[in-house]
Design a protein around this motif. Structure first.
Motif, PDB file in Angstrom:
ATOM      1  N   ASN A  48      38.566  -2.340  -5.628  1.00 51.05           N
ATOM      2  CA  ASN A  48      37.759  -1.229  -5.116  1.00 51.05           C
ATOM      3  C   ASN A  48      38.268  -0.736  -3.763  1.00 51.05           C
ATOM      4  OD1 ASN A  48      36.896  -3.495  -3.734  1.00 51.05           O
ATOM      5  ND2 ASN A  48      34.742  -2.879  -3.656  1.00 51.05           N
ATOM      6  N   ILE A  49      39.476  -1.188  -3.397  1.00 53.04           N
ATOM      7  CA  ILE A  49      40.127  -0.674  -2.185  1.00 53.04           C
ATOM      8  C   ILE A  49      41.366   0.126  -2.565  1.00 53.04           C
ATOM      9  CG2 ILE A  49      41.439  -1.334  -0.114  1.00 53.04           C
ATOM     10  CD1 ILE A  49      39.559  -3.654   0.295  1.00 53.04           C
ATOM     11  N   ASP A  50      42.150  -0.423  -3.521  1.00 53.99           N
ATOM     12  CA  ASP A  50      43.473   0.179  -3.779  1.00 53.99           C
ATOM     13  C   ASP A  50      43.462   1.329  -4.789  1.00 53.99           C
ATOM     14  OD1 ASP A  50      43.205  -1.021  -6.252  1.00 53.99           O
ATOM     15  OD2 ASP A  50      44.989  -2.271  -6.109  1.00 53.99           O
ATOM     16  N   GLY A  51      42.271   1.678  -5.272  1.00 55.24           N
ATOM     17  CA  GLY A  51      42.189   2.818  -6.182  1.00 55.24           C
ATOM     18  C   GLY A  51      42.095   2.435  -7.639  1.00 55.24           C
ATOM     19  N   THR A  52      42.287   1.171  -7.971  1.00 57.76           N
ATOM     20  CA  THR A  52      42.184   0.755  -9.382  1.00 57.76           C
ATOM     21  C   THR A  52      40.763   0.970  -9.892  1.00 57.76           C
ATOM     22  OG1 THR A  52      43.939  -0.836  -9.059  1.00 57.76           O
ATOM     23  CG2 THR A  52      42.541  -1.190 -10.972  1.00 57.76           C
ATOM     24  N   ALA A  53      39.793   0.511  -9.110  1.00 58.58           N
ATOM     25  CA  ALA A  53      38.386   0.737  -9.484  1.00 58.58           C
ATOM     26  C   ALA A  53      37.712   1.702  -8.520  1.00 58.58           C
ATOM     27  CB  ALA A  53      37.631  -0.590  -9.503  1.00 58.58           C
ATOM     28  N   GLY A  54      38.266   1.839  -7.339  1.00 62.32           N
ATOM     29  CA  GLY A  54      37.682   2.728  -6.325  1.00 62.32           C
ATOM     30  C   GLY A  54      38.459   2.631  -5.024  1.00 62.32           C
ATOM     31  N   TYR A  55      37.952   3.315  -4.033  1.00 63.14           N
ATOM     32  CA  TYR A  55      38.593   3.314  -2.705  1.00 63.14           C
ATOM     33  C   TYR A  55      37.586   2.878  -1.633  1.00 63.14           C
ATOM     34  CZ  TYR A  55      42.413   6.001  -4.785  1.00 63.14           C
ATOM     35  OH  TYR A  55      43.466   6.399  -5.560  1.00 63.14           O
ATOM     36  N   GLY A  56      38.111   2.327  -0.572  1.00 61.69           N
ATOM     37  CA  GLY A  56      37.269   2.073   0.600  1.00 61.69           C
ATOM     38  C   GLY A  56      36.656   0.684   0.661  1.00 61.69           C
ATOM     39  N   GLY A  57      36.533   0.007  -0.492  1.00 59.84           N
ATOM     40  CA  GLY A  57      35.927  -1.327  -0.489  1.00 59.84           C
ATOM     41  C   GLY A  57      34.414  -1.278  -0.368  1.00 59.84           C
ATOM     42  N   CYS A  58      33.790  -2.432  -0.380  1.00 61.03           N
ATOM     43  CA  CYS A  58      32.326  -2.507  -0.254  1.00 61.03           C
ATOM     44  C   CYS A  58      31.933  -2.014   1.146  1.00 61.03           C
ATOM     45  CB  CYS A  58      31.855  -3.940  -0.463  1.00 61.03           C
ATOM     46  SG  CYS A  58      32.342  -4.607  -2.078  1.00 61.03           S
ATOM     47  N   ILE A  59      30.796  -1.347   1.232  1.00 64.26           N
ATOM     48  CA  ILE A  59      30.470  -0.620   2.470  1.00 64.26           C
ATOM     49  C   ILE A  59      30.199  -1.525   3.670  1.00 64.26           C
ATOM     50  CG2 ILE A  59      29.622   1.466   1.299  1.00 64.26           C
ATOM     51  CD1 ILE A  59      26.755   0.471   1.898  1.00 64.26           C
ATOM     52  N   ASP A  63      37.454  -5.466   7.925  1.00 59.82           N
ATOM     53  CA  ASP A  63      38.877  -5.158   7.703  1.00 59.82           C
ATOM     54  C   ASP A  63      39.588  -6.312   7.002  1.00 59.82           C
ATOM     55  OD1 ASP A  63      38.616  -2.890   9.037  1.00 59.82           O
ATOM     56  OD2 ASP A  63      39.667  -3.515  10.883  1.00 59.82           O
ATOM     57  N   ARG A  64      39.125  -7.518   7.311  1.00 60.73           N
ATOM     58  CA  ARG A  64      39.829  -8.697   6.794  1.00 60.73           C
ATOM     59  C   ARG A  64      39.263  -9.155   5.463  1.00 60.73           C
ATOM     60  NH1 ARG A  64      41.997 -13.139  10.444  1.00 60.73           N
ATOM     61  NH2 ARG A  64      43.265 -13.290   8.566  1.00 60.73           N
ATOM     62  N   GLY A  65      38.489  -8.303   4.808  1.00 64.78           N
ATOM     63  CA  GLY A  65      38.017  -8.624   3.464  1.00 64.78           C
ATOM     64  C   GLY A  65      37.223  -9.910   3.409  1.00 64.78           C
ATOM     65  N   THR A 107      42.414 -13.355  -7.002  1.00 63.66           N
ATOM     66  CA  THR A 107      43.082 -13.458  -8.309  1.00 63.66           C
ATOM     67  C   THR A 107      43.712 -12.107  -8.640  1.00 63.66           C
ATOM     68  OG1 THR A 107      41.022 -12.869  -9.430  1.00 63.66           O
ATOM     69  CG2 THR A 107      41.508 -15.221  -9.230  1.00 63.66           C
ATOM     70  N   TYR A 108      43.770 -11.241  -7.632  1.00 66.24           N
ATOM     71  CA  TYR A 108      44.219  -9.868  -7.858  1.00 66.24           C
ATOM     72  C   TYR A 108      45.683  -9.724  -7.422  1.00 66.24           C
ATOM     73  CZ  TYR A 108      43.727  -4.759  -8.037  1.00 66.24           C
ATOM     74  OH  TYR A 108      43.863  -3.430  -8.340  1.00 66.24           O
ATOM     75  N   ALA A 109      46.567 -10.359  -8.199  1.00 68.86           N
ATOM     76  CA  ALA A 109      48.020 -10.310  -7.942  1.00 68.86           C
ATOM     77  C   ALA A 109      48.681 -10.840  -9.211  1.00 68.86           C
ATOM     78  CB  ALA A 109      48.368 -11.190  -6.742  1.00 68.86           C
ATOM     79  N   PRO A 110      49.985 -10.583  -9.396  1.00 72.21           N
ATOM     80  CA  PRO A 110      50.657 -11.127 -10.573  1.00 72.21           C
ATOM     81  C   PRO A 110      50.561 -12.651 -10.604  1.00 72.21           C
ATOM     82  CG  PRO A 110      52.025  -9.506  -9.450  1.00 72.21           C
ATOM     83  CD  PRO A 110      50.855  -9.754  -8.559  1.00 72.21           C
ATOM     84  N   ARG A 175      30.580  -1.419  -4.978  1.00 70.96           N
ATOM     85  CA  ARG A 175      31.108  -2.648  -5.596  1.00 70.96           C
ATOM     86  C   ARG A 175      32.123  -2.294  -6.690  1.00 70.96           C
ATOM     87  NH1 ARG A 175      26.718  -6.393  -8.517  1.00 70.96           N
ATOM     88  NH2 ARG A 175      27.217  -5.012 -10.258  1.00 70.96           N
ATOM     89  N   CYS A 176      31.886  -1.174  -7.333  1.00 70.14           N
ATOM     90  CA  CYS A 176      32.826  -0.644  -8.338  1.00 70.14           C
ATOM     91  C   CYS A 176      33.007  -1.535  -9.562  1.00 70.14           C
ATOM     92  CB  CYS A 176      34.185  -0.308  -7.717  1.00 70.14           C
ATOM     93  SG  CYS A 176      34.107   1.062  -6.564  1.00 70.14           S
TER      94      CYS A 176
END
Ligand code: SF4
Length: 321
Positions: A48-59, A63-65, A107-110, A175-176
């Motif tokens: 939900n940050i990189d555009g796959t499900a959305g942009y901007g992340g949870c509100i 910055d450090r997720g 878990t969001y990587a190859p 949350r996307c």
């Protein structure tokens, strides 16, 4: 002889005055010694940050997720563990270590990238287990299979951010993924291996959520019977979209009394076996705008203990299988 709160405690998974299944109790009984979680940041992102499900992340996300206490992501896993261990060495003599892949969606990587990071953590001396924080919509088949394999070798806990069962709020917080998506991911993990512990995160005080809505979230989680639950208070952090909503007066922050009341009611509804690994949030003090009462973490926990005692209740008292 006067009976103490500990003597009067009817809750079985406790050897103190705590009327809920604490993480300390779990660690002591599982490992027989202290274990320290070591937050890690491997520079991942989120769907939900990189555009796959959305942009901007949870509100509300920093910055450090949500990995504010981890060492720098430019360091290797080993270097991050070394660094944190050195800082905390006086506390950690003979302690087991639980590397905690915390920042963003881990878990969001190859698969080969994940394998390299997880195996580096697992090969560190004195590792007692592994925690991996992720989202239920970021669990592809190959990753689930590998997680099942890890669970054969160590005590593996996969942490899933649900936050709320209500899709309207999930949309508002960006949350996307839907609650149905969450359930699919949860069940997929369960099927991958009965040995994977699952920890579900929820947040109390999300904008426009009522007392009943927060109880519904806890009841939903209770029905899943996860091994762990983490209950957080909503934090308004500097520089987040939530900060603007808060400054514009778009929603109210829970008072300490409200938070304690809701959390006690949720604890009553959770299965007694589920470890309540957190009953309040732990954000970056320098970035926190509200609620300031959450800075006194021990005080919040004490108030929850007092409330459970005052009501003569305990975790699971209202849980029905
Ligand atoms: S999924 Fe987690 S890390 Fe990613 S934006 Fe949301 S709260 Fe932050």
């Amino acid at each position: 002889m006067k009976l103490t709160q500990k003597d009067k405690n009817p809750f079985v998974y406790s050897d103190s005055n705590k009327r809920f299944h604490t993480y300390d109790y779990y660690i002591k009984h599982k490992f027989g010694k202290k274990c320290a979680k070591i937050p890690l940041d491997c520079g991942f992102t989120c769907p939900n940050i990189d555009g796959t499900a959305g942009y901007g992340g949870c509100i509300y996300c920093s910055d450090r997720g949500s990995g504010d206490f981890a060492a720098e992501s430019s360091l290797s896993v080993k270097e991050q563990i070394d660094k944190t261990r050195t800082v905390m060495e006086h506390k950690w003599k003979n302690c087991g270590l639980i590397p905690y892949f915390q920042a963003h969606t881990n878990t969001y990587a190859p698969l080969d990238v994940l394998k390299e990071k997880y195996e580096e953590a697992l090969s560190y001396p004195d590792v007692a287990g592994l925690n991996i924080a992720t989202r239920a919509d970021a669990l592809p088949d190959d990753v689930c299979e590998y997680l099942g394999e890890i669970a054969e070798r160590t005590v593996l806990t996969v942490e899933l951010g649900l936050q709320t069962v209500h899709d309207g709020t999930a949309k508002l917080i960006n949350r996307c993924h839907t609650t149905e998506d969450f359930l699919k991911g949860y069940q997929k993990l369960r099927k991958a291996s009965g040995k994977i512990n699952i920890c579900v995160h929820i947040i109390n005080g999300l904008p426009y959520e009522t007392y009943d809505m927060m109880i519904e979230t806890a009841e939903f989680v209770a029905r899943l019977e996860p091994e762990f639950v983490k209950i957080h208070s909503l934090h308004v952090l500097k520089g987040t979209p939530l900060e603007k909503m808060y400054i514009d007066g778009k929603f109210n922050i829970l008072s300490l009394e409200e938070y304690v009341d809701i959390t006690a009611c949720q604890i009553e509804r959770l299965p007694p076996e589920t470890v309540v690994a957190r009953v309040t949030g732990d954000g970056d003090k320098n970035a926190l705008i509200a609620p300031t009462w959450s800075l006194k973490k021990t005080c919040v926990i004490n108030e929850i203990d007092k409330e459970l005692y005052k009501r003569d209740t305990y975790q699971g008292k209202l849980f029905c299988r």
